[in-house]
Design a protein around this motif. Structure first.
Motif, mmCIF file in Angstrom:
data_model
loop_
_atom_site.group_PDB
_atom_site.id
_atom_site.type_symbol
_atom_site.label_atom_id
_atom_site.label_comp_id
_atom_site.label_asym_id
_atom_site.label_seq_id
_atom_site.Cartn_x
_atom_site.Cartn_y
_atom_site.Cartn_z
ATOM 1 N N UNK A 16 0.817 -1.203 0.000
ATOM 2 C CA UNK A 16 0.000 0.000 0.000
ATOM 3 C C UNK A 16 0.856 1.261 0.000
ATOM 4 N N UNK A 17 2.122 1.101 -0.289
ATOM 5 C CA UNK A 17 2.992 2.255 -0.497
ATOM 6 C C UNK A 17 4.136 1.830 -1.412
ATOM 7 N N UNK A 18 4.913 2.806 -1.951
ATOM 8 C CA UNK A 18 5.979 2.428 -2.887
ATOM 9 C C UNK A 18 6.957 1.415 -2.276
ATOM 10 N N UNK A 23 10.555 -0.157 -1.918
ATOM 11 C CA UNK A 23 11.978 0.153 -2.125
ATOM 12 C C UNK A 23 12.694 -1.098 -2.587
ATOM 13 N N UNK A 43 16.523 -2.761 -12.461
ATOM 14 C CA UNK A 43 15.819 -1.733 -13.224
ATOM 15 C C UNK A 43 14.966 -2.352 -14.321
ATOM 16 N N UNK A 44 15.387 -3.492 -14.859
ATOM 17 C CA UNK A 44 14.523 -4.201 -15.813
ATOM 18 C C UNK A 44 13.246 -4.622 -15.101
ATOM 19 N N UNK A 68 11.914 -3.303 -12.447
ATOM 20 C CA UNK A 68 11.139 -2.082 -12.199
ATOM 21 C C UNK A 68 10.385 -1.663 -13.465
ATOM 22 N N UNK A 69 11.106 -1.681 -14.593
ATOM 23 C CA UNK A 69 10.492 -1.272 -15.856
ATOM 24 C C UNK A 69 9.364 -2.203 -16.253
ATOM 25 N N UNK A 70 9.572 -3.518 -16.110
ATOM 26 C CA UNK A 70 8.548 -4.488 -16.486
ATOM 27 C C UNK A 70 7.311 -4.303 -15.610
ATOM 28 N N UNK A 110 5.576 -1.143 -16.771
ATOM 29 C CA UNK A 110 5.045 -1.210 -18.142
ATOM 30 C C UNK A 110 3.815 -2.103 -18.208
ATOM 31 N N UNK A 123 4.370 1.947 -7.185
ATOM 32 C CA UNK A 123 5.615 1.891 -7.957
ATOM 33 C C UNK A 123 6.750 1.216 -7.180
ATOM 34 N N UNK A 124 7.753 0.755 -7.937
ATOM 35 C CA UNK A 124 8.986 0.255 -7.324
ATOM 36 C C UNK A 124 10.019 1.373 -7.412
ATOM 37 N N UNK A 125 10.733 1.631 -6.319
ATOM 38 C CA UNK A 125 11.769 2.654 -6.297
ATOM 39 C C UNK A 125 13.111 1.956 -6.101
ATOM 40 N N UNK A 163 16.934 1.733 -5.217
ATOM 41 C CA UNK A 163 17.868 2.481 -4.366
ATOM 42 C C UNK A 163 19.206 1.743 -4.355
#
Lengths: 338, 500, 197
Positions: A36-38, A40, A56-57, A59-61, A64, A71-73, A75
Motif C-alpha cells: 500500500x505504499x511504494x 523500495x 531496473x529491468x 522495475x520497468x517491467x 510497463x 511503484x517500485x523505487x 535504491x
C-alpha cells in the motif's frame, strides 16, 4: 548425451511452467495482501552493473505491464561491496515494502569483511536466474583448448583479470588453482566490461567474464571462449560467430577442468515478513518472468534460467554458503585471515 | 564519404517530430538534474531508464543522451552562482566562475561556460563521426600502467603552482588522499581506516565532501559580515550573451587545447573530471595571466568546461565501440543499451547502423538545442542571486542536504556534509587551498588502484611505467610538468643573484 | 577529523583567546584587530594538530593492515601509512612556522573570528545543525519546511503568515519532484508514514 540433456531441460522447463501456473492461480486467489505504499528495491551494488540492470529491468517491467498498483523505487547502496545495502535490509525487520536483489556478495561480503550479516538475516523470496561464467582468452593467444591453457598456466604464472577483490571472479581463480595446481596473478578491475577490454588489449592473459560482458568481443573475433563453469552447456543455439553458438562451448568438466560456479541473481525481502507478503512477491516475480522483456534479457545474457523458491531455495543457499566458505577459507580470503 | 551519407540518414531519424520533442524534454530534465547536486547525470538517467522501456531504442537513447548533455550544461550553473559543483567535473569551474559571479559577472561566466561546453562537445562529436574506429583501437592500448601515467599527468599539470604556502598545500593534498582511501580497498577487499564504524565503510564520497567544503563553507563565510551574499546588482539581460560572445573568440587556442585534452581523456577512458582539472592546470600554466587565475579570469571557466564536455561526449565512444563506459553516466547508458536488446561493442557499428547514426546525429542536435535553451535562460539563472538571502540560503541548505543524501542514500552523509562545511570554512580562513584536497580526493583511489594493478602485472617491478612507449612518454611529460615550476623558481633567483 | 570538528565548533562559539596570544596582540597589532574572539594563531595551531591526528590515525590503522611492500606491490596499508607519515610531518612544519612567526608576522596575530562575527555565523550555523540533527526523526520534508520558514522569519523579517506557507510549499514541491516524478526515496518521518508513503 546432448539430446538427453536437452530433453531433460525441456521437461524441467515444462514442469516449472506448470508449477508456475499453479502457484500463480493460488497466489491470485489468496491475494490477501498487497503493497500500500511504494516498494523500495535495494541494489547492493553501484549503478550500471549487472544487479542494477536486472533490478531496473524488473522495475520497468512491473510499471510497463502494470503488475502492481504501487511503484517500485530502486535504491543503490553499494558501500563496502554491498555491506551497506544488506545491513539496511537486515535493519528493516517486518517492513514488507522493501526488496533486495543479491549477487554472490550475499556470501562473499560478510565473509571477507566480517560485517555482521548473513543471508539468514533476510527472507529469501525467489531465485530469478543464475549468471554463467566463461573462461576467455585473447583470440591471438596460442591456447585453443582448456588443456593447452592449463599447461601454459603450469609452465609460467598467467595473469587473470577480474571484477573486484575476494568476490566471484577471484574465487573462481582460486578454484582453478585448486583444481590444476597452477598459480595465477589475479588483477582486480572495476567492472566486467573493463575486464573484457583489458583482455582484448592483451594487458591480462585470461578472464572469467559473464557471457554478456564479453559476447561482443567474441563476435568481433577478438576473444575466444574455452569453457563454461556450469554443469551443463549454455542453451543458445544461434550462431554467434562464423562457426560457434553458445551451445558449442564445452563445459569445463567436459574439458577436464573440474570447476563449477554460478552466480545467484535472487530477490530477498526484509526479515520477519509474513507468508501472504512473501506469496505476493513470489506471484509478482513469476509474472515478471513470463514477460517477453524478461525472456529477452535472459537470452541476451545467456543466463541459466533456473528458478527456486521456498525451502528448495533455502537448501540451495545453505549449500552455496558452505561451498563459498570452504573456497574462501582455502584461498585465505576470510576476514582476519590477511 | 560514407560517414556523411550515414550521418544524413541519422539526421533524418533524429529530426522526426517526436524525437525532436524528446530531445527538448531530455535537455530540460537534464539541466534540472545537473543543477541539483548529488542527483547527477548517472543517477538521473538510471532513474528515468525504466520509463524508456516502451520507446524504440533510438528514441530512448536520444532522450537519455539529451539528459546527459543537459546535465553537463547544468552542472556549471550552481558552480558559478553558489560555488556548489553539481557534478565532479564542475569543480574546476568554480575556481574562476564563482569569483566572476561575486564580481557581478555571473551572466558572463554562465555564457562562457555554456558556449565552451558546446564547443568541446561539437569537437568530440566530429571526432566520433569521422575517426571512431581508429580512436577505439587507441583506447585498447590503455592498460593499468598507461592509466596511472595519465593520472600522474593530471596531478603534475595541476599542482606545484598554487598561491598557498607549499606546506599547507601539501597537508591538504595528503588529507585528500587519506580521505579517498577510507572504506574498502578495491585491491584486496580489506576495510581501511573505518575503525570498526559501519558508517565509515562507505568511505567519503567526493560529492558529499565537495558540497560541504565549497557550498556550506561558502554560506558560512559569506555571512560573517552580515546576512547577505556578496551580492551584485548588475543588470543582466540577453545582451550579456552577445557581449561575451564577442570576447570569446580570443580564447580559441585555449578552447582547442582543452578540447584535445578532453577528447583524449574521454577515450582513454579516464573521464571528464581529470580532464577538467588537467585542462585548467595547463591553461593556467601557459597563460601570461597565470597569477590571476582563481580571481575570476574567463579563461579559467573556458578551459575546464570545454574539456569536461569534450570528455563527457567522447566517453560515449568507448562505450559504444568497446562496451567500456568512460564515465558513470555512460555506464548507466550502457545498461540501457543492453536493456533495449542492443549489444554495445565492436559489432554495434556494423549491425545497428540506424541506431548508432541516429544517436550521433542527436549529439549534434541535442547540443545545439541544449545551448539555445540554457543561453536563453542565462538571465533567469543569474536573477536567482537577487532572491533575498533568508530565502535563498535556506533553499541552498535544503538542496545541499538532498544532494548529499542522494549520492549514497545515506543520512550520515548529510552529517558529513556539515562537518566538511566547517572544515572548509576553517581551512579557507587560514589560507589552506582547497583545490588540491578535492583533486586528491577525486582521483586518489583510482590512481592508487592503477599503480597497484600495474605492479601486480609486473610482479612488483616499477620499471613497468616506463616500458611501453605510451606510458613512458606520458610519464615523461608529467615529470617535465612537475619540474617546470622548479626550474621557474630557480631561474629568476639566479638572474636576481647575477644582477646583485 | 574529530579535532577539526571541535575546532570548528569553537570557532563558531564565542571563545576567548588564550592568554599568551592576547598578550602578543597587545604588542604588535593595532587596536582595530584586537577585538575579542579567536585569534588566527590559535586556529592555526588547532588545525595543524587536527592534521597530525588524522595522519596518526592513518598510521595506526595501516600498521594493523600491513604497510609493507610484498612481492607483487604495496600492501593495503602501504599508501595510507606513508601519506599519514608525511601528513604528520607537514602538520609539524606548519606548527613550527606558526611558532616561529612569533612577533613580527602580523597575519598570525589577526582575529580569526570576532565575537560579533561569531554571532552572525551562529544565526545560520546553529539552525543548520538542528536541521541536520532533526532529519532522522522528522524526515527531510518536515525539517526543510521548518528551516525555510525559520530563516524567513528570523533572518528575513518576513511575517509568519508568509513564511509558513512558503516553507510548506518548499516541502511539497520537493516531495512531488523527488518521490513522485523521479521515484527517488528521501528520508521520511511519521507524517509521511501516516499519509502512506
Amino acid at each position: 548425451m546432448q539430446g538427453m540433456v536437452s530433453r531433460r531441460q525441456a521437461m524441467l522447463g515444462l514442469g516449472s511452467l506448470a508449477g508456475l501456473a499453479a502457484v500463480s492461480r493460488q497466489a491470485v486467489a489468496q491475494r490477501s495482501w498487497e503493497p500500500n505504499r511504494p516498494v523500495q528495491f535495494v541494489v547492493p551494488a553501484g549503478t550500471g552493473g549487472g544487479a542494477d540492470q536486472m533490478a531496473r529491468v524488473i522495475q520497468g517491467i512491473v510499471s510497463k505491464h502494470s503488475l502492481m498498483r504501487q511503484p517500485i523505487v530502486v535504491v543503490n547502496k553499494a558501500g563496502g561491496a554491498g555491506a551497506e545495502g544488506f545491513l539496511e535490509a537486515k535493519g528493516a525487520r517486518g517492513n514488507p515494502h522493501l526488496l533486495i536483489i543479491t549477487l554472490s556478495n550475499l556470501f562473499t561480503t560478510p565473509m571477507a569483511t566480517g560485517v555482521p550479516f548473513n543471508w539468514r538475516d533476510l527472507t529469501p523470496i525467489k531465485m530469478m536466474a543464475l549468471d554463467e561464467f566463461v573462461l576467455w582468452v585473447n583470440a591471438q593467444s596460442p591456447w585453443q583448448t582448456v588443456a593447452e591453457f592449463v599447461a601454459a598456466a603450469k609452465a609460467g604464472r598467467l595473469r587473470m583479470g577480474g571484477t573486484g577483490s575476494r568476490q566471484e571472479d577471484q574465487i573462481i581463480t582460486a578454484a582453478l588453482t585448486r583444481a590444476t595446481g597452477a598459480q595465477f596473478t589475479y588483477v582486480p578491475f572495476r567492472g566486467g566490461g573493463e575486464v573484457a577490454v583489458q583482455l582484448v588489449g592483451r594487458h591480462v592473459d585470461a578472464t572469467v567474464n559473464n557471457p554478456i560482458e564479453a559476447v561482443t568481443h567474441w563476435r568481433s573475433g577478438a576473444l575466444r571462449p574455452l569453457c563454461v563453469f556450469d554443469g551443463q552447456r549454455l542453451s543458445g543455439m544461434d550462431r554467434m560467430t562464423e562457426t560457434m553458438a553458445w551451445r558449442d562451448i564445452p563445459t569445463c568438466r567436459e574439458a577436464g577442468l573440474d570447476v563449477e560456479y554460478l552466480m545467484l541473481r535472487g530477490i530477498f525481502g526484509a526479515p520477519g515478513i509474513t507468508a501472504p507478503q512473501i506469496a505476493f512477491y513470489v506471484d509478482l516475480l513469476n509474472r515478471v518472468r513470463e514477460t517477453p522483456e524478461w525472456r529477452e534479457l535472459m537470452q541476451q545474457g545467456a543466463f541459466n534460467t533456473t528458478t527456486l523458491t521456498g525451502d528448495e531455495f533455502r537448501g540451495w543457499l545453505e549449500r552455496e554458503e558452505t561451498r563459498h566458505r570452504a573456497l574462501m577459507q582455502e584461498a585465505g580470503f576470510l576476514a582476519g585471515q590477511g | 564519404m560514407e560517414e556523411v551519407g550515414l550521418l544524413m540518414q541519422g539526421f533524418a531519424v533524429a529530426l522526426q517530430p517526436d524525437n525532436l520533442l524528446l530531445m527538448m524534454v531530455g535537455v530540460i530534465l537534464g539541466v534540472l538534474i545537473g543543477v541539483l547536486p548529488g542527483l547527477g547525470g548517472a543517477n538521473g538517467i538510471a532513474i528515468l531508464l525504466p520509463l524508456t522501456f516502451a520507446m524504440s531504442p533510438v528514441s530512448a537513447v536520444i532522450m537519455l543522451s539529451c539528459i546527459y548533455w543537459g546535465a553537463l550544461f547544468g552542472g556549471a550553473i550552481t558552480s558559478i552562482l553558489f560555488n556548489i559543483p553539481g557534478e565532479p567535473w564542475s569543480v574546476a569551474t568554480t575556481f574562476d566562475g564563482y569569483p566572476m559571479a561575486q564580481q557581478g559577472r555571473a551572466g558572463e561566466a554562465l555564457t562562457a561556460a555554456f558556449t565552451s561546453s558546446f564547443v568541446g562537445a561539437i569537437v568530440a562529436v566530429i571526432m566520433i563521426t569521422f575517426v571512431a574506429p581508429v580512436v577505439a583501437g587507441f583506447a585498447l592500448q590503455f592498460g593499468p600502467p598507461e592509466f596511472f601515467a595519465v593520472m600522474f599527468l593530471s596531478f603534475a599539470a595541476f599542482v606545484g603552482m598554487g598561491r598557498g604556502k607549499p606546506m599547507k598545500t601539501l597537508a591538504v593534498m595528503l588529507l585528500g588522499f587519506l580521505l579517498a582511501a577510507v572504506g574498502m580497498d578495491a585491491m584486496t577487499g580489506q576495510l581501511r581506516m573505518t575503525f570498526g564504524q559501519t558508517e565509515m565503510i562507505r568511505g567519503f564520497d567526493f560529492l558529499v565532501a565537495v558540497i560541504g567544503l565549497f557550498g556550506i563553507s561558502e554560506i558560512l563565510s559569506s555571512i560573517e559580515d552580515g546576512l547577505r551574499f556578496k551580492g551584485q546588482k548588475a543588470r543582466i539581460d540577453l545582451k550579456v550573451v552577445l557581449r561575451t560572445w564577442a570576447e570569446l573568440p580570443r580564447y580559441w587556442l585555449i578552447a582547442a587545447r582543452s578540447s584535445l585534452i578532453g577528447v583524449w581523456m574521454g577515450i582513454t577512458p579516464a573521464g571528464a573530471t581529470p580532464a577538467s582539472f588537467m585542462s585548467y592546470g595547463v591553461a593556467r600554466r601557459l597563460s601570461k595571466h597565470g597569477k590571476d587565475f582563481g580571481k575570476g579570469r574567463i579563461e579559467g571557466v573556458v578551459a575546464p568546461e570545454t574539456a569536461a564536455h569534450a570528455a563527457g561526449t567522447s566517453a560515449l565512444l568507448p562505450m559504444l565501440t568497446l562496451g567500456v563506459p568512460g564515465s558513470p553516466t555512460a555506464a548507466v547508458l550502457l545498461g540501457g543499451l543492453i536493456m533495449w536488446g542492443l549489444q554495445p561493442g565492436p559489432m554495434l557499428f556494423v549491425e545497428q547502423k540506424e541506431f548508432v547514426w541516429g544517436l550521433i546525429a542527436s549529439m549534434y542536435l541535442g547540443n545545439i538545442a541544449g545551448l539555445i535553451i540554457v543561453l536563453v535562460a542565462v538571465p533567469w539563472f543569474a536573477a536567482i542571486l537577487r532572491v533575498p538571502f533568508s530565502i535563498i540560503a535556506s533553499l541552498i541548505l535544503v538542496v545541499c542536504a538532498i544532494g548529499a543524501y542522494t549520492v549514497n542514500n545515506a543520512e550520515f552523509d548529510i552529517v558529513l556534509m556539515l562537518i566538511f562545511g566547517v572544515i572548509g570554512y576553517v581551512l579557507k580562513k587560514l589560507d589552506y587551498p582547497l583545490a588540491p584536497l578535492v583533486l586528491a580526493l577525486v582521483l586518489g583511489d583510482r590512481t592508487e588502484e592503477a599503480f597497484r594493478q600495474s605492479l601486480l602485472l609486473s610482479d612488483g617491478n616499477l620499471a613497468i611505467f616506463f616500458h611501453g612507449w605510451l606510458s613512458g612518454s606520458i610519464m615523461a611529460l608529467g615529470l617535465a610538468m612537475l619540474a617546470w615550476p622548479l626550474i621557474g623558481a630557480i631561474w629568476p633567483r639566479r638572474k636576481a643573484a647575477a644582477a646583485a | 577529523m574529530a579535532i577539526q570538528q571541535i575546532a570548528g565548533r569553537e570557532a563558531d562559539g564565542p571563545m576567548r583567546a588564550p592568554e599568551g596570544v592576547a598578550t602578543a596582540e597587545g604588542f604588535v597589532v593595532p587596536a582595530r584587530d584586537s577585538v575579542a574572539g579567536v585569534s588566527v594563531r590559535t586556529m592555526e595551531i588547532l588545525t595543524s594538530l587536527g592534521f597530525a591526528m588524522a595522519g596518526a590515525a592513518a598510521i595506526w590503522d595501516s600498521l594493523r593492515l600491513g604497510a609493507g611492500w610484498s612481492g607483487d606491490g604495496p600492501q593495503s596499508g602501504y599508501f595510507p601509512f606513508w601519506i599519514g607519515a608525511l601528513l604528520v610531518l607537514a602538520a609539524a612544519a606548519n606548527l613550527l612556522s606558526v611558532a616561529r612567526a612569533g612577533a613580527p608576522q602580523r597575519k598570525a596575530e589577526e582575529t580569526f573570528l570576532s565575537l560579533e562575527q561569531a554571532r552572525t555565523v551562529a544565526t545560520v550555523f546553529i539552525p543548520t545543525c538542528l536541521y541536520v540533527a532533526a532529519i532522522p526523526f522528522t524526515g527531510i520534508y518536515v525539517a526543510s519546511a521548518v528551516l525555510v520558514a525559520w530563516f524567513m522569519v528570523r533572518l528575513g523579517g518576513f511575517s509568519a503568515t508568509r513564511a509558513v506557507p512558503a516553507g510548506i510549499a518548499t516541502a511539497i514541491v520537493t516531495f512531488v519532484v523527488f518521490e513522485i516524478w523521479f521515484l527517488v526515496a528521501l528520508p521520511k518521518g511519521p507524517i509521511e508514514d501516516f499519509l502512506g508513503y
